[in-house]
Design an enzyme around this catalytic site. Structure first.
Site, PDB file in Angstrom:
ATOM      1  CG  ASP A   1      14.065  -3.380 136.203  1.00  0.00           C
ATOM      2  OD1 ASP A   1      12.629  -2.710 136.869  1.00  0.00           O
ATOM      3  OD2 ASP A   1      14.021  -2.056 136.155  1.00  0.00           O
TER       4      ASP A   1
ATOM      5  CG  HIS B   1      14.958   4.395 139.495  1.00  0.00           C
ATOM      6  ND1 HIS B   1      14.312   4.111 138.682  1.00  0.00           N
ATOM      7  CD2 HIS B   1      15.061   5.000 138.801  1.00  0.00           C
ATOM      8  CE1 HIS B   1      14.040   4.269 137.006  1.00  0.00           C
ATOM      9  NE2 HIS B   1      14.520   5.609 137.035  1.00  0.00           N
TER      10      HIS B   1
END
Ligand SMILES: [Zn+2]
Lengths: 432, 319
Positions: free
Chosen positions: A302, A176
């Protein structure tokens, strides 16, 4: 149990009948006249290898008010997925063999799709000490993807060691990418819209700086790097450059970053609050081009469920994240296929074949041919519908696509031969 | 005009000028023997302040009382309301007690719009400052003050050169003023160190500069913004002294202004940082007029939103 799919269109456009016997595809032929327990006339709807998500927040253990493995599995199947990857930022964090095995077992109990846990890179996602990566890899859950998602592995030495360490079991680090100092208090994409709205900016370069660093690290230690939710035109350029140098990098894009821009934030409605944030139109177009040309390998949702109270508040107090599983395929059809940017074969690659290959999910993303495991998704390519958040299988309602008209509807899903989605209805009793 | 005042974008040029005119008419009435008007008798106005601002609250309260409204002050800071989700509970409470208008001050950008759009409440919502987003009544009172010093027949600000100096990045006053002053025809120049101008500034309808001394002599209006000391800890500028030297309205800079130019500040002032004490108290400083006009503008906004017809005249009254 034998199921016969009549007049199915393969991703390459070929029209076939497909016979499924127990877990396997028994026959693929222009016309099959054998008997079956169930015959489904598809009228030239597409049959794809079951979709595979590399980035799913299922919230269990710890936030069962937002989602559970069971409800997340239902949502996945509704969206055409036969495998999802459960992110590690649960409570407790999935940083031990015990927690990943628990999540894995919950997935098997739900029985609607495969739930493969992702392990944390560092203990408690704190970025300081490596979690027991080897123990998670050797556990029943056989973890191969490791990620501190929600947080960035920002310490370059920790990142380097993690990249190196997982090589022994062919693991991959999913980053991330968010430089923490450049994004303190960040609320939305930094640009003309944030300047007017008075919300603290999340600059594109805070993502790109980490991507650039990690590409160089991955090249240096000859390790596999996966970049979560790429959102910027500059990030696409960096990955393209690294691939041309032979760096072992893969990247994902979310459906929401393919469709929505920071213009939506003008409403101050926190349903549009997500991390990394919605970017500009220019970024959206670069992401679409990157996905089409293969610079971006996969679409990953996500999927991030949040209870109503975490979104029903002022923007800056609201949680980051959006639902994604049930709308992902339609968003990709609408933004990529309908626009002529991608073929159905490419869609099958980005949403099933490539993610399965990256993660090593061997029973998924297989060729639709005799002997393959029958993980299949049927899509009516022409059906359009208006998204209604109230009909979701998820426990949560933070759906940013609510009210939008999308094209391409998942009608049936076979998971290891079992019809888990039948005419758009999740069929949990198929396990009885 | 909408049923709310959340942003200057809610106002057309005509509506903005109508509010300024109404404020001036109300000012004339206030100067007469009847200080209090019966216009909003029986109406309930709630001052919902999630962030301390005695000045703004008193200004709204005075405005509401001069229109004979019932005023409830709801100070939410430090109570259970500091967590975001209870904005909804607070709104529902205000709905239950029958508020006709809610004046909201909040540290979160967009809070006023959230309150207005959520469906939690049917009252008119007036933004009294939301985070670093907007403060529309401040811009209206600033425009009124400027217009009183530079009147023209159109009732607008066309042709005026206005500098806004300081922490534009964190300033809701600057955002509302940029929208309103340019809407009314002024040429606005923002002056700040590059760290205190937002990324994306090039899309604003203004020019900008890093050099105060070059810009000042041409200006009709110089509006100084408050600079918070804590900005130094985030590296926006090195020291207060350096800021003051480069971007403060010092005595030397005061002397460079046109003789007709006026000096403004939304308050509270950091004397010695963004403005010298002499500049703050200079004869061309209009800081106290801004305060007085604040009450009139808030009266005009409440009057307009809660059903009054615009009062005419105004524009030519001070020629
Ligand atoms: Zn993430």
């Amino acid at each position: 149990m034998r199921t016969l799919l009549k007049n199915a269109k393969l991703p390459n456009g070929e029209l076939v009948d497909i016979l499924i016997a127990d877990r396997l595809i028994a026959q693929v032929a222009p016309s099959i006249s054998e008997t079956a327990d169930r015959i489904i006339e598809l009228n030239a709807a597409y049959v794809l290898p079951g979709l595979v998500d590399l980035h799913t927040h299922l919230r269990e253990p710890g936030r069962e008010d937002a989602e559970t493995v069971a409800t997340g599995s239902r949502s996945a199947v509704k969206g055409g997925y036969t495998a999802v990857s459960a992110m590690a930022n649960t409570h407790p964090v999935a940083d031990t063999a015990g927690v990943v095995e628990q999540v894995f077992r919950l997935g098997q109990e739900a029985g609607l799709c495969d739930v493969f846990p992702i392990g944390a890179v560092t203990e408690g996602l704190n970025g300081e000490k490596l979690a027991e990566l080897g123990a998670m890899a050797e556990s029943v859950a056989r973890v191969r993807i490791f990620s501190d998602d929600g947080k960035c592995v920002h310490d370059p030495l920790v990142m380097r060691r993690a990249l190196e360490y997982v090589k022994s079991f062919n693991g991959i680090i999913a980053q991330h990418a968010q430089e923490p100092r450049l994004t303190e208090g960040a609320q939305m994409n930094e640009g003309s819209v944030s300047s007017v709205l008075g919300l603290t900016g999340w600059p594109a370069i805070a993502e790109e700086a980490i991507i650039a660093r990690d590409l160089l690290l991955a090249e240096h230690v000859q390790s596999r790097l996966h970049i979560c939710h790429l959102t910027t035109a500059g990030g696409v350029e960096l990955v393209r450059w690294a691939k041309s140098r032979g760096v072992q990098v893969t990247a994902e894009v979310t459906p929401h970053h393919l469709l929505l821009t920071d213009e939506s934030v003008r409403s101050y409605d926190p349903v549009f609050k997500v991390n990394p944030p919605l970017r500009s139109e220019r970024d959206v177009l670069a992401l679409r081009a990157g996905l089409a040309d293969g610079t971006i390998d996969v679409v990953a949702t996500d999927h991030a469920p949040h209870p109503t109270e975490d979104k029903e508040c002022e923007w800056q107090s609201a949680a980051f994240g959006m639902l994604g599983l049930e709308t992902a395929l339609s968003v990709v059809v609408t933004t990529m296929v309908k626009t002529g940017l991608m073929t159905w074969s490419q869609l099958a690659d980005r949403m099933s074949i490539s993610p399965a290959r990256i993660a090593g999910y061997n029973e998924h993303g297989q060729e639709i041919a005799e002997g393959s495991i029958a993980n299949l998704t049927v899509v009516d390519p022409d059906a359009t519908y208006r998204v209604d958040r109230s009909t979701s299988e998820s426990k949560s309602r933070n759906n940013p696509f609510h009210g939008l008209e999308l094209q391409g509807m998942v009608t049936h899903v076979l998971f290891a031969g079992k019809l888990v989605l039948d005419n758009g209805v999740v069929n949990a009793r198929v396990n009885d | 005009m909408n049923s709310h005042l959340l942003s200057i974008n809610d106002l057309s040029v005509v509506e903005a000028i109508a509010i300024l005119n109404t404020a001036e008419e109300l000012g004339k009435i206030s100067d007469g023997p009847m200080k209090k008007l019966p216009t909003l008798r029986g109406r309930t106005i709630v001052n919902l302040f999630f962030e301390d601002s005695t000045r703004t609250r008193i200004s709204f309260e005075t405005a509401a009382k001069r229109l004979s409204a019932d005023v409830i002050n709801f100070s939410a800071k430090g109570s259970s309301v500091s967590k975001g989700e209870s904005l909804k509970d607070t709104a529902q409470t205000l709905q239950a007690i029958g508020a006709d208008a809610v004046v909201i001050r909040h540290s979160a950008s967009g809070a006023a719009q959230r309150l207005a759009d959520s469906g939690w409440i049917s009252a008119a919502v007036i933004n009294a400052g939301d985070g670093t987003h907007e403060h529309p009544t401040q811009a209206l009172l600033d425009a009124l003050t400027i217009r009183q010093h530079f009147p023209n027949n159109g009732g607008d600000l066309s042709g005026l050169k206005i500098a806004i100096v300081g922490d534009v990045l964190h300033s809701r006053v600057a955002r509302s003023n940029v929208l309103l002053l340019t809407k009314l025809g002024a040429q606005v120049t923002l002056i700040a160190p590059p760290t205190l101008l937002p990324v994306g500034i090039e899309t604003w309808p203004v020019s900008y500069s890093f050099d105060l001394d070059q810009v000042l002599p041409e200006m009709d209006v110089v509006m100084m913004l408050r600079v918070q000391q804590e900005r130094m800890s985030n590296f926006f500028f090195p020291t207060a002294r350096e800021y003051s030297k480069s971007y403060g309205l010092t005595n030397a800079r005061l002397a460079c202004l046109k003789s007709t130019a006026i000096v403004m500040h939304p308050g509270p002032m950091n004397r010695g940082l963004e403005i010298s004490s002499e500049s703050a108290d200079a004869k061309n400083s209009v800081v106290l007029e801004q305060v007085a006009n604040g009450v009139l503008i808030r009266m005009a906004v409440l009057y307009t939103l809660l059903g009054g017809v615009p009062l005419q005249g105004g524009a030519e009254t001070k020629s």
